[in-house]
Enzyme design. Structure first.
Site, mmCIF file in Angstrom:
data_model
loop_
_atom_site.group_PDB
_atom_site.id
_atom_site.type_symbol
_atom_site.label_atom_id
_atom_site.label_comp_id
_atom_site.label_asym_id
_atom_site.label_seq_id
_atom_site.Cartn_x
_atom_site.Cartn_y
_atom_site.Cartn_z
ATOM 1 N N PHE A 106 0.815 -1.218 0.000
ATOM 2 C CA PHE A 106 0.000 0.000 0.000
ATOM 3 C C PHE A 106 0.845 1.262 0.000
ATOM 4 O O PHE A 106 0.533 2.232 -0.662
ATOM 5 C CB PHE A 106 -0.915 0.024 1.241
ATOM 6 C CG PHE A 106 -2.151 -0.813 1.087
ATOM 7 C CD1 PHE A 106 -2.479 -1.406 -0.113
ATOM 8 C CD2 PHE A 106 -3.005 -0.980 2.162
ATOM 9 C CE1 PHE A 106 -3.622 -2.173 -0.253
ATOM 10 C CE2 PHE A 106 -4.158 -1.739 2.036
ATOM 11 C CZ PHE A 106 -4.458 -2.337 0.837
ATOM 12 N N ARG A 107 1.948 1.271 0.803
ATOM 13 C CA ARG A 107 2.593 2.551 1.096
ATOM 14 C C ARG A 107 3.951 2.793 0.455
ATOM 15 O O ARG A 107 4.516 3.863 0.619
ATOM 16 C CB ARG A 107 2.714 2.727 2.625
ATOM 17 C CG ARG A 107 1.344 2.935 3.247
ATOM 18 C CD ARG A 107 1.352 2.985 4.750
ATOM 19 N NE ARG A 107 -0.017 3.055 5.252
ATOM 20 C CZ ARG A 107 -0.845 2.022 5.378
ATOM 21 N NH1 ARG A 107 -0.435 0.807 5.062
ATOM 22 N NH2 ARG A 107 -2.071 2.187 5.813
ATOM 23 N N HIS A 112 -5.833 -11.123 8.411
ATOM 24 C CA HIS A 112 -6.784 -10.400 7.566
ATOM 25 C C HIS A 112 -7.476 -11.296 6.537
ATOM 26 O O HIS A 112 -8.043 -10.801 5.568
ATOM 27 C CB HIS A 112 -6.072 -9.227 6.877
ATOM 28 C CG HIS A 112 -5.599 -8.187 7.852
ATOM 29 N ND1 HIS A 112 -4.603 -7.276 7.579
ATOM 30 C CD2 HIS A 112 -6.018 -7.916 9.122
ATOM 31 C CE1 HIS A 112 -4.417 -6.491 8.639
ATOM 32 N NE2 HIS A 112 -5.253 -6.871 9.589
ATOM 33 N N CYS A 115 -20.579 -17.562 0.150
ATOM 34 C CA CYS A 115 -21.876 -16.964 -0.191
ATOM 35 C C CYS A 115 -22.454 -16.327 1.067
ATOM 36 O O CYS A 115 -22.521 -16.968 2.123
ATOM 37 C CB CYS A 115 -22.820 -18.023 -0.747
ATOM 38 S SG CYS A 115 -24.494 -17.352 -0.964
ATOM 39 N N CYS A 130 -26.054 -18.488 1.623
ATOM 40 C CA CYS A 130 -26.112 -19.903 2.033
ATOM 41 C C CYS A 130 -24.782 -20.428 2.597
ATOM 42 O O CYS A 130 -24.725 -21.558 3.079
ATOM 43 C CB CYS A 130 -26.547 -20.782 0.860
ATOM 44 S SG CYS A 130 -25.262 -20.991 -0.391
ATOM 45 N N CYS A 157 -23.488 -16.641 -6.084
ATOM 46 C CA CYS A 157 -23.602 -18.074 -5.772
ATOM 47 C C CYS A 157 -24.704 -18.663 -6.638
ATOM 48 O O CYS A 157 -25.543 -17.933 -7.195
ATOM 49 C CB CYS A 157 -23.940 -18.203 -4.291
ATOM 50 S SG CYS A 157 -24.239 -19.873 -3.725
HETATM 51 P P1 NAD Z 1 2.082 -1.350 4.005
HETATM 52 O O1 NAD Z 1 1.902 -1.186 2.547
HETATM 53 O O2 NAD Z 1 1.445 -0.361 4.912
HETATM 54 O O3 NAD Z 1 3.632 -1.321 4.328
HETATM 55 C C1 NAD Z 1 4.535 -2.150 3.657
HETATM 56 C C2 NAD Z 1 5.907 -1.877 4.255
HETATM 57 O O4 NAD Z 1 6.791 -2.819 3.707
HETATM 58 C C3 NAD Z 1 6.444 -0.488 3.975
HETATM 59 O O5 NAD Z 1 6.975 0.048 5.176
HETATM 60 C C4 NAD Z 1 7.566 -0.740 2.938
HETATM 61 O O6 NAD Z 1 8.651 0.138 3.105
HETATM 62 C C5 NAD Z 1 7.975 -2.146 3.284
HETATM 63 N N1 NAD Z 1 8.475 -2.946 2.159
HETATM 64 C C6 NAD Z 1 8.008 -2.989 0.881
HETATM 65 N N2 NAD Z 1 8.682 -3.920 0.183
HETATM 66 C C7 NAD Z 1 9.594 -4.456 1.043
HETATM 67 C C8 NAD Z 1 10.585 -5.455 0.910
HETATM 68 N N3 NAD Z 1 10.782 -6.112 -0.235
HETATM 69 N N4 NAD Z 1 11.341 -5.750 1.997
HETATM 70 C C9 NAD Z 1 11.176 -5.098 3.174
HETATM 71 N N5 NAD Z 1 10.255 -4.136 3.346
HETATM 72 C C10 NAD Z 1 9.469 -3.827 2.299
HETATM 73 O O7 NAD Z 1 1.670 -2.830 4.369
HETATM 74 P P2 NAD Z 1 1.111 -3.443 5.746
HETATM 75 O O8 NAD Z 1 1.845 -2.876 6.902
HETATM 76 O O9 NAD Z 1 1.081 -4.911 5.556
HETATM 77 O O10 NAD Z 1 -0.390 -2.896 5.834
HETATM 78 C C11 NAD Z 1 -1.217 -2.833 4.705
HETATM 79 C C12 NAD Z 1 -2.455 -3.688 4.739
HETATM 80 O O11 NAD Z 1 -2.721 -4.061 3.404
HETATM 81 C C13 NAD Z 1 -2.349 -4.979 5.467
HETATM 82 O O12 NAD Z 1 -3.476 -5.086 6.234
HETATM 83 C C14 NAD Z 1 -2.378 -6.071 4.399
HETATM 84 O O13 NAD Z 1 -3.342 -7.043 4.741
HETATM 85 C C15 NAD Z 1 -2.906 -5.424 3.175
HETATM 86 N N6 NAD Z 1 -2.214 -5.767 1.915
HETATM 87 C C16 NAD Z 1 -1.897 -7.077 1.665
HETATM 88 C C17 NAD Z 1 -1.238 -7.409 0.494
HETATM 89 C C18 NAD Z 1 -0.894 -8.869 0.254
HETATM 90 O O14 NAD Z 1 -1.611 -9.754 0.694
HETATM 91 N N7 NAD Z 1 0.226 -9.167 -0.421
HETATM 92 C C19 NAD Z 1 -0.888 -6.435 -0.435
HETATM 93 C C20 NAD Z 1 -1.249 -5.107 -0.159
HETATM 94 C C21 NAD Z 1 -1.905 -4.795 1.038
#
Ligand code: NAD
Length: 240
Positions: A34-35, A120, A128, A131, A149
């Site tokens: 995400f970030r 999560h 569904c 059901c 469904c």
């Molecule tokens: P986030 O996006 O908030 O943060 C990701 C962090 O990982 C950042 O600080 C970034 O600098 C760091 N990062 C990115 N690539 C990296 C790497 N290769 N090695 C080390 N660090 C790395 O993610 P979050 O804290 O997990 O929170 C976001 C929410 O979004 C979570 O609840 C998650 O469930 C969900 N999400 C999940 C997925 C997935 O399932 N792959 C993908 C996107 C978001």
């Protein structure tokens, strides 16, 4: 001793390691977080991802929710990277007790990890809402518009949306693993999404390792901070 060597030593000496991770664990598999700079927050949508992935948005704009969800949250071709594989290897060797993940992509299980706590949920489970019939991710991907469904009910992913509560039993197990851990390795998470990020407070040991590309609000509490990619860091545990 540099950071990686210290981590190696702590891992060698321990049989009670717990890993807690987030979206950054899967970026090296091609799934955007995400970030980060190329994360979903920097991509152009009408709404930020946390709005689209909220319960209110799901209820009010179900079609638009599924357009984003199918496009961005289900990454069917992604494969585990060195981080997932190293964690699975450490569990196999009897060193790592559990992976606690905020991810919904199922890559830890694909890598061979057995004790995986999905805080999560998972894109691979869908139910569904009328059901309760189970559907896999293909059903969601192959459906036109809103997935339905056979009974006509909407098929909802077993994913915890923003505003929704986390599964109580999973949280209790996560607390139990973390509070009993000798080494806690946290990686690839911005530690900003609560209540998951609050799990760190339950750790009572003195070997808290943070592996992240960017700074986190908990860096000052860690006993060891390794800046950089987690797959690159953990791949040392795949070497013979
Ligand atoms: P986030 O996006 O908030 O943060 C990701 C962090 O990982 C950042 O600080 C970034 O600098 C760091 N990062 C990115 N690539 C990296 C790497 N290769 N090695 C080390 N660090 C790395 O993610 P979050 O804290 O997990 O929170 C976001 C929410 O979004 C979570 O609840 C998650 O469930 C969900 N999400 C999940 C997925 C997935 O399932 N792959 C993908 C996107 C978001």
């Amino acid at each position: 001793m540099d950071g990686k060597q210290k981590l190696k030593q702590w891992v060698e000496d321990s049989g009670n390691i717990v890993f807690f991770g987030g979206a950054g664990v899967s970026t090296e598999s091609g799934i955007p977080d995400f970030r980060s700079v190329d994360g979903l927050y920097r991509q152009q949508y009408d709404y930020p991802p946390e709005t689209i992935l909220s319960h209110t948005f799901y209820e009010r704009h179900t079609g638009e929710f599924f357009r984003f969800y199918k496009n961005k949250m289900i990454c069917k071709d992604a494969k585990p990277n060195a981080a997932h594989l190293a964690l699975a290897r450490l569990e196999e060797e009897g060193k790592l007790r559990a992976v606690i993940t905020q991810n919904i992509d199922g890559l830890h299980q694909m890598a061979g990890s057995r004790t995986v706590l999905e805080l999560h949920g998972s894109v691979h489970r869908n139910y569904c809402t009328r059901c309760g019939k189970f559907y896999d991710a293909d059903h969601i991907l192959n459906s036109e518009g809103i997935p339905l469904c056979q009974c006509g009910g909407i098929v909802k992913p077993d994913v915890v949306l923003y505003e929704e509560g986390l599964d109580y039993g999973t949280m209790q197990r996560a607390i139990s693993f973390i509070s009993g851990a000798d080494v806690l390795i946290i990686g690839g998470t911005s530690l900003t999404v609560y209540p998951a990020a609050g799990l760190v407070d339950y750790y009572r040991g003195h070997k808290l390792v943070l592996i992240n590309k960017g700074a986190t609000p908990m860096d000052s509490r860690a006993d060891l901070v390794i800046g950089g990619a987690i797959g690159e860091t953990l791949k040392m545990f795949l070497e013979p």
